[in-house]
Design a protein around this motif. Structure first.
Motif, PDB file in Angstrom:
ATOM      1  N   VAL A 163      -9.818 -10.123   4.469  1.00 33.19           N
ATOM      2  CA  VAL A 163      -9.361  -9.207   3.423  1.00 33.19           C
ATOM      3  C   VAL A 163     -10.554  -8.534   2.755  1.00 33.19           C
ATOM      4  O   VAL A 163     -10.582  -7.320   2.552  1.00 33.19           O
ATOM      5  N   ASN A 164     -11.566  -9.325   2.433  1.00 33.29           N
ATOM      6  CA  ASN A 164     -12.679  -8.806   1.641  1.00 33.29           C
ATOM      7  C   ASN A 164     -13.622  -7.912   2.427  1.00 33.29           C
ATOM      8  O   ASN A 164     -14.291  -7.053   1.844  1.00 33.29           O
ATOM      9  N   THR A 165     -13.713  -8.085   3.748  1.00 35.86           N
ATOM     10  CA  THR A 165     -14.493  -7.130   4.540  1.00 35.86           C
ATOM     11  C   THR A 165     -13.763  -5.805   4.697  1.00 35.86           C
ATOM     12  O   THR A 165     -14.341  -4.824   5.169  1.00 35.86           O
ATOM     13  N   ARG A 166     -12.516  -5.771   4.272  1.00 34.25           N
ATOM     14  CA  ARG A 166     -11.740  -4.519   4.256  1.00 34.25           C
ATOM     15  C   ARG A 166     -11.671  -3.922   2.848  1.00 34.25           C
ATOM     16  O   ARG A 166     -10.828  -3.066   2.574  1.00 34.25           O
ATOM     17  N   GLY A 167     -12.510  -4.391   1.950  1.00 37.57           N
ATOM     18  CA  GLY A 167     -12.503  -3.845   0.600  1.00 37.57           C
ATOM     19  C   GLY A 167     -11.316  -4.282  -0.224  1.00 37.57           C
ATOM     20  O   GLY A 167     -10.931  -3.597  -1.184  1.00 37.57           O
ATOM     21  N   GLY A 168     -10.727  -5.445   0.102  1.00 36.34           N
ATOM     22  CA  GLY A 168      -9.577  -5.939  -0.632  1.00 36.34           C
ATOM     23  C   GLY A 168      -8.242  -5.494  -0.059  1.00 36.34           C
ATOM     24  O   GLY A 168      -7.190  -5.769  -0.646  1.00 36.34           O
ATOM     25  N   ARG A 169      -8.262  -4.839   1.081  1.00 36.59           N
ATOM     26  CA  ARG A 169      -7.009  -4.425   1.722  1.00 36.59           C
ATOM     27  C   ARG A 169      -6.410  -5.597   2.500  1.00 36.59           C
ATOM     28  O   ARG A 169      -7.098  -6.226   3.301  1.00 36.59           O
ATOM     29  N   LEU A 170      -5.141  -5.841   2.280  1.00 40.39           N
ATOM     30  CA  LEU A 170      -4.428  -6.822   3.088  1.00 40.39           C
ATOM     31  C   LEU A 170      -4.168  -6.235   4.472  1.00 40.39           C
ATOM     32  O   LEU A 170      -4.168  -5.014   4.654  1.00 40.39           O
ATOM     33  N   PRO A 171      -3.966  -7.084   5.482  1.00 38.67           N
ATOM     34  CA  PRO A 171      -3.621  -6.557   6.800  1.00 38.67           C
ATOM     35  C   PRO A 171      -2.384  -5.659   6.734  1.00 38.67           C
ATOM     36  O   PRO A 171      -1.488  -5.867   5.909  1.00 38.67           O
ATOM     37  N   GLU A 172      -2.331  -4.668   7.615  1.00 34.78           N
ATOM     38  CA  GLU A 172      -1.180  -3.775   7.648  1.00 34.78           C
ATOM     39  C   GLU A 172       0.078  -4.542   8.070  1.00 34.78           C
ATOM     40  O   GLU A 172       0.011  -5.465   8.894  1.00 34.78           O
ATOM     41  N   PRO A 173       1.246  -4.167   7.524  1.00 38.26           N
ATOM     42  CA  PRO A 173       2.495  -4.822   7.959  1.00 38.26           C
ATOM     43  C   PRO A 173       2.744  -4.590   9.444  1.00 38.26           C
ATOM     44  O   PRO A 173       2.435  -3.524   9.986  1.00 38.26           O
ATOM     45  N   GLU A 174       3.312  -5.598  10.093  1.00 37.24           N
ATOM     46  CA  GLU A 174       3.705  -5.463  11.490  1.00 37.24           C
ATOM     47  C   GLU A 174       5.129  -4.915  11.569  1.00 37.24           C
ATOM     48  O   GLU A 174       5.718  -4.530  10.563  1.00 37.24           O
ATOM     49  N   ALA A 175       5.684  -4.864  12.765  1.00 36.85           N
ATOM     50  CA  ALA A 175       6.962  -4.190  12.971  1.00 36.85           C
ATOM     51  C   ALA A 175       8.092  -4.777  12.129  1.00 36.85           C
ATOM     52  O   ALA A 175       9.042  -4.070  11.774  1.00 36.85           O
ATOM     53  N   ASN A 176       7.967  -6.067  11.800  1.00 38.00           N
ATOM     54  CA  ASN A 176       9.009  -6.705  10.992  1.00 38.00           C
ATOM     55  C   ASN A 176       8.789  -6.556   9.495  1.00 38.00           C
ATOM     56  O   ASN A 176       9.523  -7.124   8.695  1.00 38.00           O
ATOM     57  N   GLY A 177       7.760  -5.818   9.119  1.00 31.76           N
ATOM     58  CA  GLY A 177       7.480  -5.580   7.707  1.00 31.76           C
ATOM     59  C   GLY A 177       6.607  -6.620   7.048  1.00 31.76           C
ATOM     60  O   GLY A 177       6.226  -6.465   5.883  1.00 31.76           O
ATOM     61  N   ARG A 178       6.238  -7.673   7.759  1.00 35.44           N
ATOM     62  CA  ARG A 178       5.391  -8.728   7.188  1.00 35.44           C
ATOM     63  C   ARG A 178       3.927  -8.507   7.566  1.00 35.44           C
ATOM     64  O   ARG A 178       3.614  -7.954   8.613  1.00 35.44           O
ATOM     65  N   ARG A 179       3.056  -9.017   6.700  1.00 40.05           N
ATOM     66  CA  ARG A 179       1.615  -9.002   6.957  1.00 40.05           C
ATOM     67  C   ARG A 179       1.201 -10.383   7.468  1.00 40.05           C
ATOM     68  O   ARG A 179       1.753 -11.400   7.027  1.00 40.05           O
TER      69      ARG A 179
END
Length: 302
Positions: A271-287
């Motif tokens: 998360v932190n190497t992405r600047g605090g961005r959570l992973p993008e949701p997958e097809a089912n809407g979950r991260r």
């Protein structure tokens, strides 16, 4: 338990510093404000994460925003000192709420490159674009009428920086309180020799400089603390007072060899190497977080 304190400005060019302690991660978040212009910076904000349920929340970040609103402040910067290994950064969330730019040290690209390999992210852009500004050693910026500068402080991580804002320095995971010592240097990219040199540069600041640490582990069961001075660290810190570089490196490496990895290191760095961005949701809407197996030393049974 004390979870908030305010260190007041003592004159022109010196900030008010509000510290917010998170008992779950033993980390400290800061709102650093200019009493004249009422502009402020938020440093090392925490995004709540419960590793047992996988739940995320913004309780701590919202506490910072409530303080900002209550005090009539305007957020000018959202600053990280380094990519944290023990909690998620709320920088992205706070940028979305305030519109303020995010920043970190420019050597974050080296941390990104290292963890890109660990996580097997072949398409990950390890160029720092996840932040609005990448600071280098000696860079300056302003928070209202306050002058701020950047010190490159590697050793704990490849990318660690110290923010010097007026008479206050935010030393992240280099120094802890004078009764506890200094930070570990055994994470991927860490180096005890570099950490010693970084600490010596911090201790070369004027003795009355207020130092604000990134964590407190409450030795002896005392209340949390996160403010000291350069003079106090020089005279009282057991890892530094009367020590040579060789002494320090030997002590640091011995202590680090006995420490387990932080429980959230494999969660938080993606998360932190992405600047605090959570992973993008997958097809089912979950991260989903991706945990590499057998990637790090320091297992509980070692």
């Amino acid at each position: 338990m004390k979870t908030f304190s305010l260190s007041r400005s003592t004159g022109a060019g010196k900030p008010d510093v509000a510290g917010f302690f998170d008992p779950r991660t033993f980390s400290v978040q800061y709102v650093v404000s200019d009493p004249v212009s009422r502009r402020c910076a938020i440093i090392d904000p925490v995004l709540d994460f419960d590793e047992k349920s996988g739940a995320t929340a913004t309780h701590h970040a919202d506490e910072l925003l409530a303080y900002v609103k209550e005090q009539g402040l305007e957020v000018q910067w959202i600053l990280d000192t380094h990519p944290h290994a023990d909690h998620f950064s709320a920088a992205r969330y706070l940028k979305e709420r305030t519109g303020a730019p995010t920043a970190i040290g420019k050597h974050v690209v080296e941390v990104q490159a290292l963890w890109k390999g660990i996580y097997h992210w072949p398409d990950f852009p390890a160029d720092g674009r996840q932040w609005d500004r990448l600071f280098a050693e000696g860079d300056t910026f302003r928070i209202g009428e306050l002058e701020a500068s950047v010190m490159f402080s590697p050793g704990h991580t490849l990318a660690s920086i110290t923010y010097v804002i007026g008479d206050a320095a935010f030393v992240h995971d280099t120094l802890f309180q004078p009764d506890f010592g200094t930070a570990r240097a055994d994470f991927p990219g860490g180096d005890a020799h570099q950490l010693w040199r970084s600490i010596q540069a911090i201790l070369a600041l004027p003795g009355e400089t207020r130092l604000f640490t990134g964590h407190d582990y409450m030795p002896g069961g005392r209340e949390p603390e996160w403010e000291s001075t350069v003079a106090e660290q020089r005279s009282r810190n057991p890892h530094l007072a009367g020590m040579t570089q060789d002494d320090y490196v030997a002590l640091r490496e011995q202590r680090d060899s006995e420490l387990p990895m932080p429980k959230l290191i494999l969660h938080s760095l993606q998360v932190n190497t992405r600047g605090g961005r959570l992973p993008e949701p997958e097809a089912n809407g979950r991260r989903y977080l991706k945990i590499p197996l057998d990637a790090l030393e320091g297992a509980a049974w070692d």
